[in-house]
Enzyme design. Structure first.
Site, PDB file in Angstrom:
ATOM      1  N   ASP A  31       0.869  -1.184   0.000  1.00 30.21           N
ATOM      2  CA  ASP A  31       0.000   0.000   0.000  1.00 30.21           C
ATOM      3  C   ASP A  31       0.906   1.235   0.000  1.00 30.21           C
ATOM      4  O   ASP A  31       2.129   1.120   0.039  1.00 30.21           O
ATOM      5  CB  ASP A  31      -0.941  -0.006   1.220  1.00 30.21           C
ATOM      6  CG  ASP A  31      -0.196   0.099   2.539  1.00 30.21           C
ATOM      7  OD1 ASP A  31       0.877  -0.527   2.662  1.00 30.21           O
ATOM      8  OD2 ASP A  31      -0.648   0.799   3.456  1.00 30.21           O
ATOM      9  N   HIS A  58       1.558  -8.870  -3.512  1.00 32.81           N
ATOM     10  CA  HIS A  58       0.507  -7.874  -3.236  1.00 32.81           C
ATOM     11  C   HIS A  58       1.232  -6.534  -3.086  1.00 32.81           C
ATOM     12  O   HIS A  58       1.574  -6.114  -1.989  1.00 32.81           O
ATOM     13  CB  HIS A  58      -0.246  -8.253  -1.960  1.00 32.81           C
ATOM     14  CG  HIS A  58      -1.402  -7.350  -1.643  1.00 32.81           C
ATOM     15  ND1 HIS A  58      -2.665  -7.557  -2.131  1.00 32.81           N
ATOM     16  CD2 HIS A  58      -1.487  -6.240  -0.870  1.00 32.81           C
ATOM     17  CE1 HIS A  58      -3.481  -6.613  -1.689  1.00 32.81           C
ATOM     18  NE2 HIS A  58      -2.791  -5.793  -0.915  1.00 32.81           N
ATOM     19  N   ASP A  76       1.354 -17.439  -3.891  1.00 30.67           N
ATOM     20  CA  ASP A  76       1.975 -16.424  -4.743  1.00 30.67           C
ATOM     21  C   ASP A  76       0.898 -15.837  -5.648  1.00 30.67           C
ATOM     22  O   ASP A  76       0.878 -16.061  -6.857  1.00 30.67           O
ATOM     23  CB  ASP A  76       3.121 -17.040  -5.557  1.00 30.67           C
ATOM     24  CG  ASP A  76       3.833 -15.975  -6.386  1.00 30.67           C
ATOM     25  OD1 ASP A  76       3.602 -14.773  -6.142  1.00 30.67           O
ATOM     26  OD2 ASP A  76       4.610 -16.349  -7.292  1.00 30.67           O
ATOM     27  N   GLU A 111       2.128  -9.991   0.636  1.00 28.62           N
ATOM     28  CA  GLU A 111       2.447  -8.561   0.553  1.00 28.62           C
ATOM     29  C   GLU A 111       3.946  -8.396   0.813  1.00 28.62           C
ATOM     30  O   GLU A 111       4.638  -9.364   1.168  1.00 28.62           O
ATOM     31  CB  GLU A 111       1.620  -7.746   1.565  1.00 28.62           C
ATOM     32  CG  GLU A 111       1.754  -6.243   1.340  1.00 28.62           C
ATOM     33  CD  GLU A 111       0.657  -5.387   1.981  1.00 28.62           C
ATOM     34  OE1 GLU A 111      -0.229  -5.928   2.650  1.00 28.62           O
ATOM     35  OE2 GLU A 111       0.712  -4.156   1.797  1.00 28.62           O
TER      36      GLU A 111
HETATM   37  O1  G3I Z   1       1.430 -11.729  18.100  1.00 25.89           O
HETATM   38  C1  G3I Z   1       0.376 -12.627  17.814  1.00 25.89           C
HETATM   39  C2  G3I Z   1       0.711 -13.994  18.305  1.00 25.89           C
HETATM   40  O2  G3I Z   1       0.817 -13.976  19.703  1.00 25.89           O
HETATM   41  C3  G3I Z   1      -0.382 -14.969  17.845  1.00 25.89           C
HETATM   42  O3  G3I Z   1      -0.040 -16.280  18.198  1.00 25.89           O
HETATM   43  C4  G3I Z   1      -0.553 -14.899  16.337  1.00 25.89           C
HETATM   44  C5  G3I Z   1      -1.687 -15.755  15.820  1.00 25.89           C
HETATM   45  O4  G3I Z   1      -2.156 -15.282  14.570  1.00 25.89           O
HETATM   46  O5  G3I Z   1      -0.828 -13.591  15.988  1.00 25.89           O
HETATM   47  C6  G3I Z   1       0.165 -12.653  16.319  1.00 25.89           C
HETATM   48  O6  G3I Z   1      -0.298 -11.421  15.916  1.00 25.89           O
HETATM   49  C7  G3I Z   1      -0.265 -11.146  14.541  1.00 25.89           C
HETATM   50  C8  G3I Z   1       0.528  -9.890  14.386  1.00 25.89           C
HETATM   51  O7  G3I Z   1       0.496  -9.462  13.064  1.00 25.89           O
HETATM   52  C9  G3I Z   1       1.975 -10.161  14.799  1.00 25.89           C
HETATM   53  O8  G3I Z   1       2.848  -9.186  14.390  1.00 25.89           O
HETATM   54  C10 G3I Z   1      -1.673 -10.994  14.006  1.00 25.89           C
HETATM   55  O9  G3I Z   1      -2.320 -12.256  14.021  1.00 25.89           O
HETATM   56  C11 G3I Z   1      -1.636 -10.444  12.602  1.00 25.89           C
HETATM   57  O10 G3I Z   1      -2.947 -10.163  12.150  1.00 25.89           O
HETATM   58  C12 G3I Z   1      -0.810  -9.190  12.553  1.00 25.89           C
HETATM   59  O11 G3I Z   1      -0.608  -8.852  11.212  1.00 25.89           O
HETATM   60  C13 G3I Z   1      -0.184  -7.550  10.904  1.00 25.89           C
HETATM   61  C14 G3I Z   1      -1.099  -7.012   9.815  1.00 25.89           C
HETATM   62  O12 G3I Z   1      -0.624  -5.754   9.374  1.00 25.89           O
HETATM   63  C15 G3I Z   1      -2.537  -6.849  10.282  1.00 25.89           C
HETATM   64  O13 G3I Z   1      -2.627  -5.991  11.345  1.00 25.89           O
HETATM   65  C16 G3I Z   1       1.245  -7.629  10.394  1.00 25.89           C
HETATM   66  O14 G3I Z   1       2.126  -7.962  11.460  1.00 25.89           O
HETATM   67  C17 G3I Z   1       1.671  -6.299   9.805  1.00 25.89           C
HETATM   68  O15 G3I Z   1       2.922  -6.468   9.187  1.00 25.89           O
HETATM   69  C18 G3I Z   1       0.646  -5.846   8.775  1.00 25.89           C
HETATM   70  O16 G3I Z   1       1.013  -4.598   8.335  1.00 25.89           O
HETATM   71  C19 G3I Z   1       0.390  -4.131   7.139  1.00 25.89           C
HETATM   72  C20 G3I Z   1      -0.103  -2.726   7.449  1.00 25.89           C
HETATM   73  O17 G3I Z   1      -1.161  -2.804   8.384  1.00 25.89           O
HETATM   74  C21 G3I Z   1      -0.520  -1.974   6.189  1.00 25.89           C
HETATM   75  N1  G3I Z   1       0.518  -2.008   5.194  1.00 25.89           N
HETATM   76  C22 G3I Z   1       0.916  -3.349   4.837  1.00 25.89           C
HETATM   77  C23 G3I Z   1       1.416  -4.142   6.009  1.00 25.89           C
HETATM   78  C24 G3I Z   1       1.858  -5.545   5.623  1.00 25.89           C
HETATM   79  O18 G3I Z   1       0.822  -6.420   5.361  1.00 25.89           O
HETATM   80  O1  9MR Z   2      -4.001  -3.771   0.205  1.00 26.04           O
HETATM   81  C1  9MR Z   2      -4.151  -3.745   1.614  1.00 26.04           C
HETATM   82  C2  9MR Z   2      -2.857  -4.179   2.264  1.00 26.04           C
HETATM   83  O2  9MR Z   2      -1.824  -3.268   1.957  1.00 26.04           O
HETATM   84  C3  9MR Z   2      -3.045  -4.357   3.757  1.00 26.04           C
HETATM   85  O3  9MR Z   2      -1.910  -4.932   4.350  1.00 26.04           O
HETATM   86  C4  9MR Z   2      -4.238  -5.253   4.014  1.00 26.04           C
HETATM   87  C5  9MR Z   2      -4.538  -5.426   5.496  1.00 26.04           C
HETATM   88  O4  9MR Z   2      -4.780  -4.224   6.104  1.00 26.04           O
HETATM   89  O5  9MR Z   2      -5.380  -4.741   3.394  1.00 26.04           O
HETATM   90  C6  9MR Z   2      -5.252  -4.652   1.990  1.00 26.04           C
HETATM   91  O6  9MR Z   2      -6.435  -4.122   1.489  1.00 26.04           O
HETATM   92  C7  9MR Z   2      -7.491  -5.036   1.382  1.00 26.04           C
HETATM   93  C8  9MR Z   2      -8.564  -4.712   2.393  1.00 26.04           C
HETATM   94  O7  9MR Z   2      -8.073  -4.839   3.698  1.00 26.04           O
HETATM   95  C9  9MR Z   2      -9.751  -5.614   2.179  1.00 26.04           C
HETATM   96  N1  9MR Z   2     -10.238  -5.531   0.814  1.00 26.04           N
HETATM   97  C10 9MR Z   2      -9.214  -5.897  -0.175  1.00 26.04           C
HETATM   98  C11 9MR Z   2      -8.014  -5.009  -0.056  1.00 26.04           C
HETATM   99  C12 9MR Z   2      -6.897  -5.463  -1.007  1.00 26.04           C
HETATM  100  O8  9MR Z   2      -7.209  -5.294  -2.305  1.00 26.04           O
END
Ligand code: G3I
Ligand code: 9MR
Ligand code: ZN
Length: 541
Positions: free
Chosen positions: A155, A469, A514, A523
Site C-alpha cells: 500500500d 501484493h 503467490d 504482501e
Molecule cells: O502476536 C500474535 C501472536 O501472539 C499470535 O499467536 C498470532 C496468531 O495469529 O498472531 C500474532 O499477531 C499477529 C501480528 O500481526 C503479529 O505481528 C496478528 O495475528 C496479525 O494479524 C498481525 O498482522 C499484521 C497485519 O498488518 C494486520 O494488522 C502484520 O504484522 C503487519 O505487518 C501488517 O502490516 C500491514 C499494514 O497494516 C498496512 N501495510 C501493509 C502491512 C503488511 O501487510
Molecule cells: O491492500 C491492503 C494491504 O496493503 C493491507 O496490508 C491489508 C490489510 O490491512 O489490506 C489490503 O487491502 C485489502 C482490504 O483490507 C480488504 N479488501 C481488499 C483489499 C486489497 O485489495
C-alpha cells in the site's frame, strides 16, 4: 525455471558460500543424489540423504543431503535417483552480493514523492507521487508538508514506527558490517560523500522529521489516505487526501530511538545533519517524559488503513533511552534504561512493535565499561540464551530454521529474518560462529530451502515470488514484479479471502499463495526487507 520437473529438492536457489556447509532438503523417501556441474553435466559428487524426519510445520517427511564437500566455484544442480532435479545454484565466495544490492535497491523503488526515472528504475519507472500536503486529523485547517520517505508496503501508507524499524536495521547493518556496503547500489545520490545505504536511509529520515509535531515533539503515528486505494492503482494516481493520524507513544518512542541512532551513524559524514537528528530525538524524548500514561494507538473511526496497534509501549521507551544513552552518554538516559529494564516486556524481540531487542542491543553495543555491570551481564546472558534457544529449535526443524508451527504468522519471513539478526547479534557479542551458521540457515530458507521450493525475494532465485501484493507491481503492466522485495511468507491464520478459500487444511509452512490478492501472505514491506539486508550483509563483509 522449469515448473514441469518434480521439485522435491529444496535448496538456496542463489547458492552457497565456497567453504560453508551445504545442505539440500529432500521431501519424501530417502535417496541417493548427485551434484552435477551445470554446463558440462559432469557428476562432481554423489551422496545419500540422511534418515527421515517428520517435520511438523511443513507436514512433510524430509531428509537432508550434505554436499559440503563440493568446494569448486561453479554452477550446479542436484539430481536424485527418482528423477527429481533441483534449481540451478552457484558455489562462490560471495553468492549474496547481488541479493544485498537488490534488497537495498528495493528501498529506492519504495520511494515516495519523487519520480523514479528509467535510468534507475528501468521498466518500473513512474512519475512522482504523493507530493501534496496532508491534513492533520481533527484539525481540518492544518495542512502540512508530507512529501518523501518510503511507502510502507504494497500500500502507499507511510507509518512512522515501521519506518523507524526499517531504518534501524539498515543503520545497524552498516554499523556492524561496514565493508559489506562498499559498492554503490547505485541510486541517484551515489558518490556524494556517504555510503549509499546512508543516502537511502536519509530519504526516510528526512520524511520522519515531517512526522514530528511542531512544539510538542510527539510523532504522528502515520500518514495515509482514509482507506486503501484499489490494487492496480499506481502511486501517482493515488490522489485522495492524505491525513496525519494522531501522535502516538509508539511512534514517538521509535522516532526517538532511530533519530538517536542516526545521530551517531551520520556524525562522521555530516555533523550538522547528525545534530538535527539528535535534537529531534531529544524533543521526542521530552514528549515521552511528559506523557507517562500514553497507551497504544488505535485507528480514528474514519481511517481504515494499517493500524499497527501495539499496546505495549514500554519497549519503545526503553529503545529510545538506550539509544540516547549511547549517543550522548548522559546519565539521565542511563537512569531511564535502568528503570525500564526491570519491567516485564520482551527484551530480545525485534519487530515493528517489539523494540526491546533494539534497546538491549544498544545497551550492549555501548560497551561494558559504560554499563551497569549487573545489567550488562544479565542482558548479555539473556541474549545468548535466546540465541541458544533458536539454535536448538533450528536443530529440530526439517528445514533448519527456528520457527515452530505457531510462528508462521502474518509476516513470518520477518520472524525468520529477525531471528537471524538476533543470532548474528549473539555472534557479534560472543564470537561464536555457530550462531552465524544458524543465521545463514535462515537465509537459505528465505531463498528456497523451504517446503514450497520458492524464493521469497522477487527477482532472485530460480523460482521467485512473481505476484506480490504490491500495487506498483500489479498496476504497472510489467510482467516481472519490482525486484528485490521480500514477501511476508506463510501465515497459518489464513487471514485473507484468497488463502481462506484456497489453502484450508494446509500445514503451517505451506500456508502461502503467490497470488496478488493474498495480502496476508504475499504482501511486501520495507521492514521485511531491512532485516534481510542485515543478514545478507553479514555474509558479504
Ligand atoms: O502476536 C500474535 C501472536 O501472539 C499470535 O499467536 C498470532 C496468531 O495469529 O498472531 C500474532 O499477531 C499477529 C501480528 O500481526 C503479529 O505481528 C496478528 O495475528 C496479525 O494479524 C498481525 O498482522 C499484521 C497485519 O498488518 C494486520 O494488522 C502484520 O504484522 C503487519 O505487518 C501488517 O502490516 C500491514 C499494514 O497494516 C498496512 N501495510 C501493509 C502491512 C503488511 O501487510
Ligand atoms: O491492500 C491492503 C494491504 O496493503 C493491507 O496490508 C491489508 C490489510 O490491512 O489490506 C489490503 O487491502 C485489502 C482490504 O483490507 C480488504 N479488501 C481488499 C483489499 C486489497 O485489495
Ligand atoms: Zn507516494
Amino acid at each position: 525455471m522449469n515448473q514441469s520437473v518434480s521439485r522435491t529438492i529444496a535448496l538456496n536457489q542463489l547458492g552457497y558460500i565456497t567453504d560453508a556447509e551445504k545442505l539440500a532438503v529432500f521431501r519424501g523417501e530417502g535417496r541417493e543424489f548427485r551434484v552435477v556441474e551445470e554446463e558440462s553435466g559432469a557428476v562432481v559428487f554423489t551422496g545419500r540423504t540422511d534418515s527421515p524426519k517428520q517435520d511438523l510445520p511443513s507436514g512433510a517427511s524430509v531428509h537432508t543431503g550434505d554436499f559440503s564437500a563440493v568446494t569448486a566455484p561453479g554452477s550446479y544442480r542436484i539430481e536424485s535417483e527418482d528423477g527429481a532435479v533441483s534449481a540451478v545454484f552457484c558455489i562462490t565466495d560471495k553468492p549474496y552480493h547481488n541479493l544485498q544490492q537488490g534488497l537495498l535497491k528495493a528501498f529506492y523503488f519504495y520511494r515516495c514523492g519523487v519520480e523514479l526515472s528509467e535510468a534507475y528504475a528501468g521498466p518500473w519507472a513512474h512519475k512522482a507521487c504523493h507530493t501534496g500536503t496532508g491534513t492533520v486529523y481533527g484539525q481540518p485547517e492544518l495542512k502540512l508538508d508530507s512529501c518523501g520517505g518510503w511507502h510502507d508496503a504494497g500500500d502507499y501508507g507511510k507509518y512512522s514506527g515501521p519506518g523507524a524499524k526499517a531504518v534501524a536495521d539498515l543503520l545497524l547493518a552498516y554499523e556492524l558490517y561496514p565493508s559489506a556496503f562498499a559498492a554503490p547500489i547505485p541510486i541517484p545520490e551515489s558518490g556524494t560523500g556517504m555510503p549509499d545505504v546512508l543516502l537511502e536511509c536519509k530519504v526516510e529520515l528526512d520524511w520522519l522529521f515531517k512526522m514530528q509535531e511542531a512544539g510538542t515533539g510527539g510523532v504522528y503515528h502515520k500518514l495515509t489516505t482514509l482507506s486503501f486505494p484499489g490494487l492496480d492503482v499506481m502511486p501517482e494516481d493515488d490522489t485522495a487526501e492524505l491525513y496525519f493520524s494522531p501522535v502516538s507513544a509508539t511512534a514517538t518512542g521509535n522516532f526517538a530511538g532511530v533519530m538517536a541512532l542516526a545521530a551517531r551513524i551520520y556524525r562522521p559524514f555530516d555533523p550538522v545533519y547528525a545534530g538535527r537528528c539528535l535534537e529531534a530525538a531529544v524533543q521526542a524524548w521530552s514528549w515521552l517524559e511528559g506523557h507517562p500514561e500514553a497507551g497504544g494507538f488505535t485507528n480514528p473511526p474514519e481511517i481504515s488503513t494499517g493500524e499497527y496497534p501495539d499496546g505495549e509501549v514500554r519497549d519503545e521507551r526503553y529503545w529510545a533511552a538506550a539509544e540516547l544513552l549511547r549517543t550522548t552518554g548522559e546519565d539521565k538516559y542511563h537512569q531511564a534504561v535502568l528503570g525500564l529494564v526491570k519491567l516485564p516486556f520482551p527484551k530480545y524481540e525485534l519487530g515493528w512493535g517489539d523494540m526491546g531487542g533494539y534497546g538491549s542491543l544498544a545497551y550492549l553495543l555501548n560497551g561494558e565499561v559504560r554499563a551497569d555491570a549487573d545489567t550488562f551481564a544479565s542482558l548479555k546472558a539473556g541474549l545468548l540464551a535466546e540465541a541458544d534457544r533458536l539454535l536448538m529449535q533450528s536443530g529440530e526443524d526439517g528445514y533448519r530454521i527456528s520457527l515452530r508451527e505457531e510462528d508462521y504468522i502474518w509476516g513470518s519471513n520477518m520472524v525468520v529474518l529477525n531471528r537471524a539478526m538476533t543470532l548474528l547479534a549473539a555472534e557479534h557479542l560472543s564470537g561464536d560462529e555457530r550462531y552465524a551458521a544458524c543465521a545463514l540457515d535462515h537465509l537459505h530458507y528465505l531463498l528456497g530451502r523451504n517446503v514450497l521450493d520458492i524464493s521469497y525475494v522477487t527477482g532472485f532465485g530460480d523460482r521467485p515470488v512473481m505476484h506480490p501484493h504490491h500495487r506498483p507491481s500489479v498496476g504497472d503492466g510489467v510482467a516481472e514484479p519490482v525486484p528485490g522485495l521480500v514477501a511476508g511468507g506463510p501465515d497459518r491464520g489464513l487471514h485473507d479471502e484468497y488463502v481462506a478459500q484456497h489453502l484450508q487444511g494446509r500445514p503451517a509452512a505451506a500456508c502461502f499463495a503467490d497470488h496478488e490478492d493474498s495480502y496476508s501472505t504475499n504482501e511486501v514491506t520495507i521492514y521485511w526487507n531491512s532485516p534481510a539486508v542485515f543478514v545478507a550483509a553479514r555474509f558479504n563483509r
